[in-house]
Structure formats: C-alpha cells, structure tokens
Scaffold this active site. Structure first.
Site, PDB file in Angstrom:
ATOM      1  N   ALA A 256       0.784  -1.237   0.000  1.00 44.96           N
ATOM      2  CA  ALA A 256       0.000   0.000   0.000  1.00 44.96           C
ATOM      3  C   ALA A 256       0.816   1.288   0.000  1.00 44.96           C
ATOM      4  O   ALA A 256       0.307   2.328  -0.422  1.00 44.96           O
ATOM      5  CB  ALA A 256      -0.929   0.005   1.215  1.00 44.96           C
ATOM      6  N   LYS A 261      -3.213   4.909  -3.094  1.00 40.81           N
ATOM      7  CA  LYS A 261      -4.321   4.023  -3.486  1.00 40.81           C
ATOM      8  C   LYS A 261      -5.279   3.804  -2.314  1.00 40.81           C
ATOM      9  O   LYS A 261      -6.493   3.792  -2.494  1.00 40.81           O
ATOM     10  CB  LYS A 261      -3.751   2.698  -3.985  1.00 40.81           C
ATOM     11  N   CYS A 377       3.672  -0.915 -12.108  1.00 43.17           N
ATOM     12  CA  CYS A 377       4.189   0.237 -12.854  1.00 43.17           C
ATOM     13  C   CYS A 377       5.345  -0.230 -13.739  1.00 43.17           C
ATOM     14  O   CYS A 377       6.341   0.457 -13.907  1.00 43.17           O
ATOM     15  CB  CYS A 377       4.596   1.372 -11.931  1.00 43.17           C
TER      16      CYS A 377
END
EC number: 2.1.1.176
Length: 435
Positions: A256, A261, A377
């Site tokens: 996280a 997010k 990513c």
C-alpha cells in the site's frame, strides 16, 4: 555524512556515489541529506542528481574522453564531482565560472583537495574542447538506457525508441481531486484563480485527474492540507476506480505505501473496511500521514503479502483486493531515473517469482465472487500479461473481467510512459468463480 550544512555540489556527488557504487535509491538518499542542506539548495541537489541519472551514459562517455586513467577507490567521489560539474555545464543555466568553481571547491570539503587541480583541469578542458568532444561522444550516445533494458524493450515494442525518449523526459505533475470535497471542475477553477494552468486532454483518464502545466509545491495547492487533493499520476488513479470498492466491504490494499491508493479507495467508499499492508514499517509512516491529512481511517499493518497467516486471522476473507505488485518500475523511469542503473536484468525473473507468490497467497483470501485488481508500474510483459495468463491457466476459479477506461474496453491494459501524459502502468481485473 556529517549533520551540518555543506556544499550542495559535494552532497550531490556523495549521493551519486551511493547510487552508482552502493545501489541506493534517490528517493531514500535525498530526504536523508536534507538536514545537511539549506532549504534553498534542496531543489538544486534534486535537479543535479535526477538529471545525472537521466543522461548518465553521455556524461560517462565525456569523462572517458577527458580522463586518461579511471578514477577508482577514494577518487570515485572525484568522478562523481565531475559528473556534477558536467551536468551543470551542459544542462543547467548556471554561469560557467560558478559551475566550475563550486565543484572545484567541493574537493576540499570532501577531503580530496589533492584532486583540486585535476577537477579544475578536466572541466576547463571540456569547455575549451566541448564541440569536438561532443561530436565524438554523440555518435554513440543514443538511448541513455542500460543495454539489457534496451534489448528487452526492442523485443516487445516497435516504438521502443519513443518509450526510451519518454523515459528521459521530466514527468508532469498530476493531482487527484477528492470528490468528497469538490468536483474536479471546481478545483480546476480554484487553481485558475491562482493563475495555475491545468489540462486533462485525454478521454481515457479518470475524471478526478488534473495535470498541472507547470509543477507546483503542494503547499501552494488549494486546501491541500485539508485533503482536497493528492499528488498521484493519472494512470495510477485507475487503481481504486477499477477496484470499485463499496461501503461495508472488506478491502485489502496490498503493497500500500505510500498510501495514494488506500486513500483513493476510502474517498470513494468511506465506510469500507480497508487493510493497508506493506512489508516495510518505515514506508507505512507515509501511509498514516496521508490518511491523517485526508481525515480517513484504515487498518495499517506491516507484513509480508506472501504469508497472510502472519498478519491476518485465518477466518478473514476479502471482498476485493488491490495488488499493486512489486515490480521493475520500468514504467516510472522518468520519475525515478536512477531505476535505470539500480535494476539488473536478473532482477526481472526474481520479481516475476515474487509476484506469482503474492498472487497465489492473496487469492486464497479472496471471497468467492470477489475481485482482485492486479497492477504494476512495469512495461515488461513478463511481469504483466504473461504473469496474469500463467495465473489464470493455473487457477480454474480465476477469470478475467473486462475493464472500462471511460469507454475504452480491455481485459488487460498496458499504458506506456507519456501516453495520456501518464506513467507506464499495467492493469488486469480478476473474478474468483464460486466453484
């Protein structure tokens, strides 16, 4: 490093030495160095170090033309000072005499005064012979990427040169508007009142995303401290939108940190029960800070996503899981240019194995008919589409769900750097069949 204010060029060189010779990241080194710098010098050190990482092969090739004997051992710091000096001369609007003198004087500050004459001579020779040296160097200087990564991208993308060009650009600043407070249109108007130009030109973007034409310090953003906006890349903003959490549901945000997010999930579903997990306690500090700024509440836990039994009771299951998996970060090189030199080809297979372990472990904690959003990513298929295909092949109770990106449908979506002005991101959404 000593805890006192010192030369920004010396600090920049010391940071580059840690990156190049010890595999440390700029995102760790620069915050640690800030206490040694005057506040006005922090942006300068950031510009120099990030800039060097973007164009490192070109600067190294120039040094090879100017220094006959490689600088090794203690003199490696002198090599890094030369990188600092050359970057300033080539890419910054700093007067030539100041660029040279500051770097030369830094040799004394780092107790390498015996290299003062060499440093001065190399930089001044470059100024005299710049045209000739660059003509030689630039025949071979092209991608500014390590060869292993160039080869991987060539195998996958016909437009590999465009991708690498995008990686070498400065990234734009994107913000996410907290629609609990105002609409994106109203927030754009607030920015306009401050003469801050914005854009959101692509249809394939979350409605909450606004791009600032010129980056702005967060303390200048309207009501930032009150949680009206968060800095987050436009493509990263799809994570929570695709997850589509609902109030009352049990949600896991795995991996996280730094909390962008998690907070987005709670902005969309304030009454959801969210566990925000990360393996590093130090990274969870940012998660807690972001939650506090936005006035949101989550259950923040430190734990390894591959072993849920160590941080989660056996009977706890999730309605939805967001897995922003550990990855090569090859989609965010423009934001973290040191990635090009910190990553190695062998890292990819290790990351793929780790991703598979996390996917498998968390899948067992997803309720029947629950959904899992897999995100990275990265722009490498091994970590993305190939990983997902392998997973659904091995798990008959997993099926891909079609995703909707504002009318653009996909069962797996790869965003490339600069596409829509955003970073490189991959998304897939899985449903757990009730079998």
């Amino acid at each position: 490093m000593k805890h006192k204010k010192t030369s920004s060029r010396a600090i920049a060189a010391q940071i580059m030495l840690q990156v190049l010779d010890h595999g440390k990241s700029l995102s760790t080194l620069i915050p640690a160095a800030q206490q040694q710098l005057d506040a006005k010098d922090i942006p300068l050190v950031q510009e120099i170090t990030f800039g060097i990482c973007r164009v490192l092969p070109r600067l190294e090739a120039i040094i090879q033309q100017l220094v006959t004997k490689p600088l090794k051992g203690k003199s490696r710091l002198v090599h890094c000072l030369l990188l600092v000096g050359l970057y300033q001369l080539l890419y910054m609007r700093i007067p030539v005499h100041a660029a040279v003198d500051e770097v030369v004087n830094a040799t004394k500050l780092v107790k390498l005064d015996s290299f003062r004459a060499l440093t001065n001579g190399v930089l001044r020779r470059f100024l005299r012979e710049q045209q000739t040296i660059l003509a030689k160097v630039d025949k071979h200087w092209q991608t500014l990427h390590p060869e292993w990564l160039v080869n991987m991208l060539k195998q996958v993308y016909p437009n590999w040169r465009e991708i690498m060009d995008a990686n070498n650009q400065r990234p734009p600043m994107w913000i996410r508007v907290n629609t609990q407070h105002c609409t994106p249109q109203d927030y754009s108007a607030l920015l306009g009142d401050l003469a801050v130009k914005t854009t959101n030109s692509s249809a394939c973007l979350p409605s909450s995303a606004i791009q600032l034409v010129n980056p702005l310090s967060v303390d200048k953003l309207p009501y930032f401290s009150r949680g009206w906006a968060t800095v987050q890349d436009c493509h990263a903003q799809w994570s929570a939108t695709l997850l589509a959490a609902k109030n009352g549901e049990m949600i896991l945000d795995a991996c996280a940190a730094p909390g962008g997010k998690t907070t987005h999930i709670l902005e969309q579903a304030p009454q959801a029960k969210v566990i925000a997990l990360d393996i590093e306690e130090s990274r969870l500090v940012r998660v807690r800070e972001n939650l506090a700024r936005l006035g949101l509440t989550a259950d923040v836990r430190c734990g390894d996503a591959t072993t849920p039994t160590k941080w989660l009771a056996d009977d706890v299951m999730f309605d939805r899981i967001l897995l922003d998996a550990p990855c090569s970060a090859t989609g965010v090189i423009r934001r973290h240019p040191d990635i090009k030199w910190l990553r190695q080809a062998g890292d990819i297979s290790e990351l793929v194995e780790l991703q598979a372990k996390i996917l498998s472990a968390l899948w067992h904690r997803l309720k029947p008919n629950g959904t899992l959003v897999y995100a990275t990513c990265s722009i490498l298929p091994a970590e993305n589409s190939e990983q997902i295909i392998q997973f659904i092949t091995a798990n008959p109770d997993a099926e891909l769900i079609e995703m909707d990106f504002n009318g653009e449908k996909a069962i797996m979506k790869q965003f490339l750097p600069q596409q829509n002005g955003g970073d490189g991101f991959f998304y897939a959404k899985l449903r757990k069949l009730d079998k």
